[in-house]
Design an enzyme around this catalytic site. Structure first.
Site, PDB file in Angstrom:
ATOM      1  N   GLY A  94       9.757 -12.537 -18.808  1.00 14.61           N
ATOM      2  CA  GLY A  94       8.199 -12.191 -19.466  1.00 14.61           C
ATOM      3  C   GLY A  94       8.367 -12.460 -20.638  1.00 14.61           C
ATOM      4  O   GLY A  94       7.464 -12.365 -21.615  1.00 14.61           O
ATOM      5  N   LEU A  95       9.405 -13.585 -21.457  1.00 12.64           N
ATOM      6  CA  LEU A  95       9.357 -13.898 -22.750  1.00 12.64           C
ATOM      7  C   LEU A  95       8.725 -15.149 -22.983  1.00 12.64           C
ATOM      8  O   LEU A  95       9.017 -15.811 -24.088  1.00 12.64           O
ATOM      9  CB  LEU A  95      10.772 -13.895 -23.225  1.00 12.64           C
ATOM     10  CG  LEU A  95      11.328 -12.372 -23.718  1.00 12.64           C
ATOM     11  CD1 LEU A  95      12.894 -12.164 -24.420  1.00 12.64           C
ATOM     12  CD2 LEU A  95      10.191 -11.675 -24.550  1.00 12.64           C
ATOM     13  N   ALA A 105       7.078 -21.904 -21.079  1.00  9.69           N
ATOM     14  CA  ALA A 105       5.913 -22.179 -22.139  1.00  9.69           C
ATOM     15  C   ALA A 105       6.697 -22.784 -23.592  1.00  9.69           C
ATOM     16  O   ALA A 105       6.171 -23.568 -23.729  1.00  9.69           O
ATOM     17  CB  ALA A 105       4.891 -21.308 -22.214  1.00  9.69           C
ATOM     18  N   ASP A 125       0.121 -17.610 -22.581  1.00 14.54           N
ATOM     19  CA  ASP A 125       1.651 -17.986 -22.959  1.00 14.54           C
ATOM     20  C   ASP A 125       1.681 -19.323 -23.959  1.00 14.54           C
ATOM     21  O   ASP A 125       2.109 -19.004 -24.789  1.00 14.54           O
ATOM     22  CB  ASP A 125       2.457 -18.045 -21.613  1.00 14.54           C
ATOM     23  CG  ASP A 125       3.183 -16.686 -21.187  1.00 14.54           C
ATOM     24  OD1 ASP A 125       2.368 -15.923 -21.335  1.00 14.54           O
ATOM     25  OD2 ASP A 125       4.003 -16.991 -20.304  1.00 14.54           O
TER      26      ASP A 125
HETATM   27  O1  PMV Z   1       5.013 -15.320 -18.414  1.00 11.95           O
HETATM   28  P1  PMV Z   1       4.885 -13.872 -18.416  1.00 11.95           P
HETATM   29  O2  PMV Z   1       6.049 -13.044 -17.301  1.00 11.95           O
HETATM   30  O3  PMV Z   1       4.816 -12.997 -19.557  1.00 11.95           O
HETATM   31  O4  PMV Z   1       3.695 -13.534 -17.672  1.00 11.95           O
HETATM   32  C1  PMV Z   1       2.231 -13.772 -18.429  1.00 11.95           C
HETATM   33  C2  PMV Z   1       1.171 -12.785 -18.379  1.00 11.95           C
HETATM   34  C3  PMV Z   1       0.453 -12.707 -16.946  1.00 11.95           C
HETATM   35  O5  PMV Z   1      -0.747 -11.998 -17.120  1.00 11.95           O
HETATM   36  C4  PMV Z   1       1.113 -11.855 -15.846  1.00 11.95           C
HETATM   37  C5  PMV Z   1       0.037 -14.122 -16.142  1.00 11.95           C
HETATM   38  C6  PMV Z   1      -0.778 -14.917 -17.041  1.00 11.95           C
HETATM   39  O6  PMV Z   1      -1.020 -16.007 -16.719  1.00 11.95           O
HETATM   40  O7  PMV Z   1      -1.364 -14.594 -17.896  1.00 11.95           O
END
Ligand code: PMV
Length: 308
Positions: free
Chosen positions: A100-101, A105, A147
């Site tokens: 989730g960090l 990207a 992201d």
């Molecule tokens: O990359 P993550 O795990 O931080 O997730 C991004 C956030 C979500 O809302 C879950 C997906 C998105 O595309 O916005």
């Protein structure tokens, strides 16, 4: 040699609902960065060396759907190169994957910037963001675009799909702990799980996403006014809605409770969820004690960051 770096990121409010065009807030995390170096080479081809993922390969040997290949192809296409150059690309990332960090990207943004600059045609932020978004579709399936946006601009953002990017003015610095639950959690899977819920009962989940969007709006106001306690309260409410969406898990819930019980103003899942990281908002004086409590409760790593 040309180098470029890009930060990690955290989502402060609104993950998942942002995929359904509700607003969300996110901030860069400079404590964890991806760095890409590009050099000319005497060897034919474009050679990638990415020790974090044990990858050493000529890029055209990768599947066209491999995110690194997609990012490189995207740059070559954008620059309309007459012939493929001979290059060595070294990719190093301190950002843990699938937590989730924003590791994917960040690597894309750093790679697109370093490569286009090395080839003498540095792309604009807008172009970098658009290419990184295309690459994100490989990691996420249906990414909202938050992201790549927060990482490209490296500023706290208020993001809503399809609207111009708004960077955020922060009234007072926020002190955040980012605690890794130790459970790797691919965002693509949690996004797909929420989509299944929504497909089965769209009226119910649209109403939940609306509530998340309202929290994100309220959080923007509290952030700009410099009201961290209010933000902590809003984080707790957002976490409850993420639980309802089934994107928390018992381990993350336990760590969220630990953070709150040891003095955090608020805590929540951040990002895709079902593992990965949680964030806790703390007073500067309690960062160390809350961090120690999280580690004692089983967090595998706790980063401290400031959103200013
Ligand atoms: O990359 P993550 O795990 O931080 O997730 C991004 C956030 C979500 O809302 C879950 C997906 C998105 O595309 O916005």
């Amino acid at each position: 040699m040309t180098t470029a770096s890009a930060p990690g990121k955290i989502i402060l409010f609104g993950e998942h609902a942002v995929v359904y065009a509700r607003p969300a807030l996110a901030a860069p995390v400079f404590q964890a960065q991806a760095k890409v170096e590009v050099r000319d080479s005497s060897r034919l081809g474009v050679w990638i060396d990415a020790p974090n993922i044990s990858l050493r390969a000529e890029y055209s040997a990768l599947a066209p759907t491999h995110a690194l290949r997609a990012a490189i192809d995207g740059v070559f296409h954008a620059l309309s190169l007459p012939a493929a150059p001979c290059l060595n690309i070294h990719i190093q990332s301190q950002i843990p994957v699938a937590s989730g960090l924003g590791s994917g990207a960040a690597v894309s943004v750093a790679l697109i910037r370093a490569l286009s600059a090395h080839l003498g045609q540095p792309l604009s932020d807008e172009q970098v963001n658009a290419l990184a978004y295309q690459t994100e579709t490989i990691y996420h399936g249906t990414p909202s675009g938050i992201d790549n946006t927060v990482i490209t601009y490296a500023r706290p953002v208020y993001y809503r799909r399809g609207e111009p990017i708004q960077t955020l003015r922060v009234g007072a610095p926020l002190h955040l702990l980012i605690a890794d639950s130790g459970i790797p959690a691919p965002t693509r899977e949690s996004v797909a799980a929420v989509r299944q819920l929504w497909q089965a009962d769209s009226a119910r989940w649209e109403a939940v996403f609306d509530k998340v969007g309202q929290l994100a709006q309220a959080a923007r106001a509290a952030l700009q006014a410099g009201l961290p306690q209010e933000l902590g309260h809003l984080m707790n409410e957002n976490h409850a809605l993420l639980q309802e969406m089934t994107v928390s898990c018992s381990r993350v819930d336990a760590l969220v409770e630990t953070a709150r019980n040891s003095g955090a103003w608020g805590a929540k899942v951040s990002g895709g969820g079902r593992g990965g990281n949680l964030i806790a908002l703390v007073a500067p004086g309690s960062a160390e004690s809350v961090s120690a409590a999280l580690l004692a409760a089983g967090a595998v790593r706790v980063l401290q960051t400031e959103v200013a």
